[in-house]
Enzyme design. Structure first.
Site, PDB file in Angstrom:
ATOM      1  N   GLN A  35       0.822  -1.253   0.022  1.00 34.88           N
ATOM      2  CA  GLN A  35      -0.095  -0.002  -0.164  1.00 34.88           C
ATOM      3  C   GLN A  35       0.779   1.135  -0.119  1.00 34.88           C
ATOM      4  OE1 GLN A  35      -2.450  -0.043   3.713  1.00 34.88           O
ATOM      5  NE2 GLN A  35      -0.507   0.042   4.798  1.00 34.88           N
ATOM      6  N   TYR A 217      19.635  -1.681  22.712  1.00 35.58           N
ATOM      7  CA  TYR A 217      20.528  -2.516  22.406  1.00 35.58           C
ATOM      8  C   TYR A 217      21.278  -1.677  21.038  1.00 35.58           C
ATOM      9  CZ  TYR A 217      16.837  -4.079  19.454  1.00 35.58           C
ATOM     10  OH  TYR A 217      15.590  -4.519  18.497  1.00 35.58           O
ATOM     11  N   ASP A 297       2.014 -11.269  11.201  1.00 33.58           N
ATOM     12  CA  ASP A 297       1.388 -10.711  12.102  1.00 33.58           C
ATOM     13  C   ASP A 297      -0.095 -10.753  11.737  1.00 33.58           C
ATOM     14  OD1 ASP A 297       3.336  -9.747  13.641  1.00 33.58           O
ATOM     15  OD2 ASP A 297       2.954  -7.627  13.643  1.00 33.58           O
TER      16      ASP A 297
HETATM   17  P1  FAD Z   1       4.233  -5.875   8.859  1.00 37.73           P
HETATM   18  O1  FAD Z   1       5.805  -5.626   9.252  1.00 37.73           O
HETATM   19  O2  FAD Z   1       3.054  -4.994   9.830  1.00 37.73           O
HETATM   20  O3  FAD Z   1       4.225  -5.588   7.293  1.00 37.73           O
HETATM   21  C1  FAD Z   1       2.762  -5.336   6.783  1.00 37.73           C
HETATM   22  C2  FAD Z   1       2.820  -4.754   5.376  1.00 37.73           C
HETATM   23  O4  FAD Z   1       1.566  -4.833   4.822  1.00 37.73           O
HETATM   24  C3  FAD Z   1       3.129  -3.265   5.523  1.00 37.73           C
HETATM   25  O5  FAD Z   1       4.452  -2.916   4.710  1.00 37.73           O
HETATM   26  C4  FAD Z   1       1.962  -2.382   5.234  1.00 37.73           C
HETATM   27  O6  FAD Z   1       2.203  -1.131   4.741  1.00 37.73           O
HETATM   28  C5  FAD Z   1       1.552  -3.727   4.243  1.00 37.73           C
HETATM   29  N1  FAD Z   1      -0.279  -3.376   4.227  1.00 37.73           N
HETATM   30  C6  FAD Z   1      -0.853  -3.349   5.107  1.00 37.73           C
HETATM   31  N2  FAD Z   1      -2.215  -3.233   4.730  1.00 37.73           N
HETATM   32  C7  FAD Z   1      -2.260  -3.213   3.370  1.00 37.73           C
HETATM   33  C8  FAD Z   1      -3.072  -3.570   2.300  1.00 37.73           C
HETATM   34  N3  FAD Z   1      -4.552  -3.100   2.461  1.00 37.73           N
HETATM   35  N4  FAD Z   1      -2.490  -3.685   1.009  1.00 37.73           N
HETATM   36  C9  FAD Z   1      -1.344  -3.556   0.703  1.00 37.73           C
HETATM   37  N5  FAD Z   1      -0.228  -3.660   1.859  1.00 37.73           N
HETATM   38  C10 FAD Z   1      -0.772  -3.468   2.981  1.00 37.73           C
HETATM   39  N6  FAD Z   1       9.772  -8.980  16.025  1.00 37.73           N
HETATM   40  C11 FAD Z   1      10.949  -9.739  16.283  1.00 37.73           C
HETATM   41  O7  FAD Z   1      11.121 -10.886  15.621  1.00 37.73           O
HETATM   42  N7  FAD Z   1      12.014  -9.230  16.817  1.00 37.73           N
HETATM   43  C12 FAD Z   1      12.027  -8.247  17.536  1.00 37.73           C
HETATM   44  O8  FAD Z   1      13.011  -7.508  18.097  1.00 37.73           O
HETATM   45  C13 FAD Z   1      10.935  -7.421  17.531  1.00 37.73           C
HETATM   46  N8  FAD Z   1      10.639  -6.132  18.231  1.00 37.73           N
HETATM   47  C14 FAD Z   1       9.366  -5.727  18.329  1.00 37.73           C
HETATM   48  C15 FAD Z   1       9.409  -4.355  19.246  1.00 37.73           C
HETATM   49  C16 FAD Z   1       8.275  -3.851  19.025  1.00 37.73           C
HETATM   50  C17 FAD Z   1       8.010  -2.601  20.271  1.00 37.73           C
HETATM   51  C18 FAD Z   1       7.093  -4.311  18.343  1.00 37.73           C
HETATM   52  C19 FAD Z   1       5.763  -3.559  18.439  1.00 37.73           C
HETATM   53  C20 FAD Z   1       7.045  -5.354  17.687  1.00 37.73           C
HETATM   54  C21 FAD Z   1       8.123  -6.002  17.611  1.00 37.73           C
HETATM   55  N9  FAD Z   1       8.213  -7.346  16.805  1.00 37.73           N
HETATM   56  C22 FAD Z   1       9.686  -7.928  16.839  1.00 37.73           C
HETATM   57  C23 FAD Z   1       7.253  -7.726  16.083  1.00 37.73           C
HETATM   58  C24 FAD Z   1       7.688  -7.308  14.437  1.00 37.73           C
HETATM   59  O9  FAD Z   1       7.756  -5.902  14.200  1.00 37.73           O
HETATM   60  C25 FAD Z   1       6.293  -7.877  13.660  1.00 37.73           C
HETATM   61  O10 FAD Z   1       5.830  -9.173  14.064  1.00 37.73           O
HETATM   62  C26 FAD Z   1       6.803  -8.083  12.371  1.00 37.73           C
HETATM   63  O11 FAD Z   1       7.031  -6.650  11.814  1.00 37.73           O
HETATM   64  C27 FAD Z   1       5.457  -8.433  11.296  1.00 37.73           C
HETATM   65  O12 FAD Z   1       5.981  -8.619   9.947  1.00 37.73           O
HETATM   66  P2  FAD Z   1       4.950  -8.610   8.923  1.00 37.73           P
HETATM   67  O13 FAD Z   1       5.430  -8.459   7.626  1.00 37.73           O
HETATM   68  O14 FAD Z   1       3.780  -9.789   9.337  1.00 37.73           O
HETATM   69  O15 FAD Z   1       3.770  -7.176   9.129  1.00 37.73           O
END
Ligand code: FAD
Length: 399
Positions: A35, A217, A297
């Protein structure tokens, strides 16, 4: 290899880009729809343990990540006010020797850039920006995506990697409430050059106190300190990494913490402090249909207390790639993937939620007692880090 498929991926975060790269390597046609008008992660750190770095090695990006990451020698657990170290876990070479791959701390923009580079090397036109998924429909012949700009795309399979506010999940399961955990998360970066020259730099420290804790870190080869703080707060706040908040509130929240913590907060990038609500979502008992599945996620949002959310997305990616390789029928392959992942991810989601209480005790003695019971060389650590998504058994399951 099973049949070459046309695979559509919604979301180009760590999960979407990792699975895109692995599926391209396996010979599929892949289109990723993101997006945002450009790819980029928030300026924060991320920790990645052996259970994921072995997948990143398979994807061919480990050396590039090594060049920009930090390998912490250990993590310390300290009392918030006295700074007493009550426990530590050895990482560095020991983590790699025990679990077969490194433990890395990486600046999020760096890991996203390296994953994007890899996907573009494998298929220069695979990533489509500024394409927000609105809805999808599946039929016997394929799946059709509809974007908010009115365009469409068609393929054999849709993987929803669209994060905690997933459109794909909400179409599959209906809208769900986000449950506030009672904790907010602070995030800020501390540039190394802002720290006093005589300041003894922390390695990787969890500072723990009543109702709040913080983790610091290094990332970016030691140029930036990543600071994340979690604070219990009854009031609800907006969810999301980009919710800004005043530096003065951050300072006030951690006023009772050790002088080293004050030094780091004073040196922080004061104009870029963020604070938002940490939410839980209901557990799913399935996340695949005939042609659509979820990953990362969107399937199993995980609180940050074990640093395993992105790691789970990377594990998912490898298992899904293998299921599509091993099982011809799409629905059966998606079920085999889900079946292999659902219990492990549920346990990690639950343990991450439980871990919050381990970091917030009232008295020093309660911390000492709780950490005395923890065995860093436990079966649990082996279960967590020795898991190999590239070889975990896949069972046939009726779709
Ligand atoms: P996301 O990273 O949320 O990516 C989703 C993507 O989809 C985004 O680019 C978004 O723009 C896109 N998107 C959303 N809706 C649409 C749509 N309708 N159409 C097209 N695109 C769309 N995890 C670890 O493993 N190690 C860590 O040290 C760690 N530290 C963290 C610290 C904090 C404070 C938090 C809150 C989380 C942490 N996490 C950590 C968890 C980690 O950040 C997430 O689990 C991870 O980013 C999930 O990745 P994802 O690709 O599933 O989702």
């Amino acid at each position: 290899m099973a049949k070459r498929r046309k695979i559509l991926i919604a979301g180009a975060g760590i999960g979407g880009l990792t699975v895109a790269g692995l599926l391209l390597q396996a010979g599929h046609d892949v289109d990723v729809f993101e997006q945002a008008p450009e790819l980029g992660e928030v300026g924060a750190g991320i920790q990645v343990s052996a259970n994921a770095t072995r997948v990143l090695r398979q994807l061919g990006v480990l050396e590039r990540l090594e060049a920009v990451s930090v390998h912490p020698l250990r993590t310390e657990f300290r009392l918030h006010d006295t700074g007493e170290v009550i426990s530590q876990i050895i990482l560095g070479d020991e983590h790699e020797a025990k679990f077969g791959a490194p433990y890395m701390q990486i600046y999020r923009p760096d890991i996203l850039r390296i994953l994007e580079e890899r996907v573009r090397e494998l298929s220069p036109s695979a990533i489509h920006l500024d394409q927000a998924l609105e809805s999808y429909s599946e039929d016997a012949g394929g799946v059709t995506l509809r974007f908010t700009d009115g365009t469409t795309a068609r393929g054999d399979i849709l993987i929803g990697c669209d994060g905690i506010k997933s459109v794909v999940r909400s179409q599959m399961h209906g809208p769900e409430p986000a449950n506030y955990t009672g904790n907010v998360a602070w995030r800020v970066m501390v540039p190394a050059e802002n720290l006093p020259p005589d300041f003894q730099p922390p390695i990787f420290v969890n500072w723990m106190g009543p109702e709040k804790h913080m983790v610091v870190y290094w990332v970016c080869g030691g140029k930036l300190l990543n600071f994340v703080g979690c604070v219990e707060r009854p009031a609800w706040k907006e969810e999301g990494w980009t919710v800004k908040a005043p530096w003065e509130d951050l300072k006030a929240d951690f006023a009772s913490f050790h002088r080293d913590v004050q030094t780091m907060i004073d040196a922080a990038d004061r104009d870029n402090c963020y604070c938002w609500a940490l939410n839980n979502r209901p557990r799913l008992d399935y996340w695949s249909t005939t042609r659509v599945t979820l990953l990362g996620d969107s399937a199993h949002p995980t609180l940050p207390y074990m640093a395993q959310g992105a790691v789970m997305a990377i594990e998912d990616s490898a298992v899904l790639m293998r299921a599509l390789d091993a099982v011809d029928d799409i629905a059966d392959a998606l079920k085999a993937y889900e079946h292999a992942r659902i219990d492990r991810t549920a346990r990690i989601v639950d343990e991450s939620t439980e871990h919050a209480s381990l970091f917030h005790f009232e008295s020093h003695q309660e911390f000492r007692d709780a950490f005395a019971k923890k065995d860093p060389d436990s079966d649990r650590a082996r279960w967590l880090y020795n898991y190999d998504p590239l070889s975990v058994p896949l069972e046939a399951v009726d779709a």
